[in-house]
Write a protein that holds these residues in place. Structure first.
Motif, short mmCIF file in Angstrom:
data_model
loop_
_atom_site.label_atom_id
_atom_site.label_comp_id
_atom_site.label_asym_id
_atom_site.label_seq_id
_atom_site.Cartn_x
_atom_site.Cartn_y
_atom_site.Cartn_z
N LEU A 38 0.02 3.27 3.15
CA LEU A 38 -0.93 2.15 3.07
C LEU A 38 -2.34 2.72 2.97
O LEU A 38 -2.73 3.58 3.76
N ALA A 39 -3.10 2.24 1.97
CA ALA A 39 -4.52 2.63 1.86
C ALA A 39 -5.33 1.34 1.80
O ALA A 39 -5.07 0.47 0.96
N VAL A 40 -6.29 1.20 2.72
CA VAL A 40 -7.11 -0.02 2.75
C VAL A 40 -8.59 0.34 2.84
O VAL A 40 -8.96 1.40 3.37
N TRP A 41 -9.42 -0.55 2.31
CA TRP A 41 -10.88 -0.36 2.37
C TRP A 41 -11.41 -1.08 3.61
O TRP A 41 -11.16 -2.28 3.78
N ASN A 42 -12.08 -0.34 4.48
CA ASN A 42 -12.72 -0.93 5.65
C ASN A 42 -14.21 -1.05 5.31
O ASN A 42 -14.96 -0.07 5.38
N MET B 138 -6.22 5.62 5.45
CA MET B 138 -4.82 5.81 5.08
C MET B 138 -3.97 5.70 6.35
O MET B 138 -4.32 6.26 7.39
N HIS B 139 -2.87 4.99 6.21
CA HIS B 139 -1.93 4.82 7.33
C HIS B 139 -0.52 5.04 6.81
O HIS B 139 -0.26 4.96 5.60
N LEU B 140 0.40 5.27 7.74
CA LEU B 140 1.83 5.20 7.44
C LEU B 140 2.37 4.09 8.31
O LEU B 140 2.10 4.05 9.52
N VAL B 141 3.07 3.14 7.71
CA VAL B 141 3.49 1.94 8.43
C VAL B 141 5.00 1.99 8.64
O VAL B 141 5.77 2.15 7.67
N SER B 142 5.40 1.85 9.88
CA SER B 142 6.83 1.91 10.21
C SER B 142 7.53 0.67 9.65
O SER B 142 7.09 -0.46 9.88
N GLU C 191 4.17 -1.08 12.91
CA GLU C 191 3.17 -0.25 13.62
C GLU C 191 2.60 0.80 12.67
O GLU C 191 3.31 1.39 11.85
N ARG C 192 1.29 1.05 12.81
CA ARG C 192 0.62 1.99 11.90
C ARG C 192 0.36 3.34 12.56
O ARG C 192 -0.05 3.38 13.73
N LEU C 193 0.55 4.37 11.79
CA LEU C 193 0.10 5.72 12.17
C LEU C 193 -1.09 6.02 11.27
O LEU C 193 -0.96 6.08 10.04
N HIS C 194 -2.28 6.15 11.87
CA HIS C 194 -3.52 6.32 11.11
C HIS C 194 -3.65 7.81 10.75
O HIS C 194 -3.77 8.66 11.63
N THR C 195 -3.65 8.11 9.45
CA THR C 195 -3.59 9.52 9.05
C THR C 195 -4.91 10.07 8.49
O THR C 195 -5.13 11.28 8.52
N GLU C 196 -5.77 9.19 7.94
CA GLU C 196 -7.01 9.73 7.34
C GLU C 196 -8.04 8.64 7.16
O GLU C 196 -7.71 7.50 6.86
#
Ligand code: SAH
Ligand code: AVI
Length: 450
Positions: A254-258, A266-270, A289-294
């Motif tokens: 997942l890539a989102v603009w904040n 960038m996140h990895l979503v379970s 649940e998100r794992l925030h990677t970058e």
């Protein structure tokens, strides 16, 4: 002043953590294992992006640079080519080119071709495979140029090779890698580079600029799925190196603009509730649940100049591409007679005095209260990182600094938790001082109105 952990419950929380996560990691475990356990134990799971770059991750990053959507590599290279001779005029005769996060060193070739006055090249990278490959290719293609690679983490203490001593240094930090830092990390890095490169240096930084959301999000969501593979390589690396059993298909990229924080996240979503083992620990993920990677922060000329000024650099030149806009900034060390107000605060610290309004007070049962000061309020260039490390089961891995101006008394006088456990997450990017190793720590009451 904010108080952290002043009631029993936050430390009961820490005790709770101690019971559920066995402390099987020992001093022999790698930083990677320690950071993975800390990041996956946090309430909001996170991992430091520097671990993307093993051999596979470095190759995936290069492949990202060839996708049509990821404009930064293409646009920055074209900008360097367009202004190569102007950039080269700012590089003194006999200078040493020191590159931070050099990767494949492709952009470096543009600088080297335009500036034959460069006497040696020092690429620094955490990815040993990428570094060795790039250094070998450059030595082959530039046989007269001494290439002296330094493998390591540029957020830690960097020692330049003897070839750089007594020479003017030109730093090169392309790729908008600066955007992967938090603000505090960027300030710490720029201050330490200011110290490392010295008074007559130049620092060339490539930085991606804020632009429309569609262009930004597409750059981190290429249709071929290379960025998704790069993101998931973090899990694959944990499987390879830390005995992990992550199922890569059980996570979505997942890539989102904040917009508020002007960054791509960038996140990895379970995809489901699942249990994962890694680094001798067990971690539970809930569905969604998100794992925030970058984080990839994007700048404006003003925000970048402000950041640089706070770290002792002034902007001497800027080159900005046509849309999608990317910038190359040339920075020079601030002259002490022309400091802007933000830097004047820094200069007062050279008298060894730190003034902060946002220290945290951490009280742990039975111990004297400790004040944690935001690193952005501390001139970190006055501190010297040492090899000393300790581990606290409640707070995590602790790194130390000495204060060279303070002499022997100030050895390992300062400490920081770079990836503190969730119960004390607020002390991240803060430092604490042993009261008996500095002259004084004074608490002043805030006056009500100014
Ligand atoms: N400069 C190249 C590569 C950018 S990718 C370009 O502009 O295309 C980021 C690079 O920084 C990778 O090669 C990665 O291995 C390196 N890197 C990331 N974090 C690092 C760290 N903490 N210390 C040293 N190198 C790091
Ligand atoms: C190296 N760094 C600046 C890249 C970026 O754009 O943040 C890494 C990257 N992440 C996803 N794509 C590329």
């Amino acid at each position: 002043m904010q108080t952290l952990g002043s009631n029993a419950s936050s430390f009961n929380q820490a005790e709770g953590w101690k019971r559920t996560v066995s402390s099987e990691l020992t001093a022999a475990d790698s930083d990677f294992a320690v950071d993975v356990v800390a990041g996956l134990s946090a309430r909001e799971k996170t991992l430091p992006p520097k671990y993307f770059y093993d051999a596979a991750g470095s190759e995936l990053f290069e492949a990202i640079g060839r996708t049509p959507e990821y404009y930064p590599t293409r646009v920055e290279t074209a900008l360097l080519q367009q202004f190569a001779s102007e950039i080269a005029t700012g590089i003194p005769e006999g200078a040493i080119l020191v590159e931070f996060g050099s990767g494949a060193s492709d952009k470096t070739r543009v600088i080297l071709d335009a500036a034959p006055q460069i006497a040696a090249y020092v690429p620094i990278d955490i990815s040993e495979d990428a570094l060795a490959k790039a250094a070998a290719a450059l030595s082959r293609d530039y046989p007269k140029l001494p290439v002296v690679p330094v493998a390591g983490d540029f957020t830690g203490a960097i020692r330049l090779p003897a070839a750089a001593h007594g020479r003017v240094k030109v730093g090169f930090f392309p790729g908008s890698t600066i955007g992967n830092f938090t603000e505090a990390e960027a300030l710490r890095f720029l201050r330490s580079v200011r110290h490392l490169l010295g008074d007559n240096s130049v620092l060339l930084v490539g930085a991606d600029l804020v632009k429309d959301e569609a262009t930004l999000v597409a750059a981190y969501n290429d249709v071929e799925g290379i960025t998704a593979r790069f993101n998931k390589n973090l899990l694959a690396r944990i499987n390879r190196e830390l005995g992990g059993d992550f199922d890569l298909d059980a996570f979505d990229h997942l890539a989102v603009w904040n917009a508020e924080l002007t960054r791509i996240e960038m996140h990895l979503v379970s995809r489901a509730d699942q249990i994962v083992n890694a680094a001798k620990h067990t971690f539970a993920f809930k569905a969604g649940e998100r794992l925030h990677t970058e984080d990839s922060h994007k700048f404006t000329t003003e925000s970048f100049a402000d950041l640089a000024a706070q770290a002792g650099w002034s902007m001497s030149r800027e080159w900005i591409s046509a849309a999608p806009q990317f910038a190359i900034f040339s920075l020079a060390p601030q002259r002490s007679d022309s400091l802007p107000s933000t830097a004047r605060r820094t200069r007062t610290m050279e008298t060894k005095s730190i003034d902060t309004r946002s220290a945290l007070t951490l009280r742990e049962g039975g111990y004297a209260a400790v004040q944690y000061i935001p690193q952005k309020d501390v001139d970190m260039t006055l501190l010297k990182r040492t090899d000393h490390h300790t581990y606290c089961p409640y707070k995590g891995d602790c790194a130390y600094y000495s204060i060279p101006l303070g002499g022997d008394r100030s050895v390992n006088a300062v400490w920081t938790y770079e990836a503190p456990y969730a119960a004390v997450a607020a002390i991240k990017d803060h430092v604490a001082f042993y009261p008996d190793r500095v002259d004084a720590i004074e608490e002043q009451k805030e006056s009500k109105k100014r």
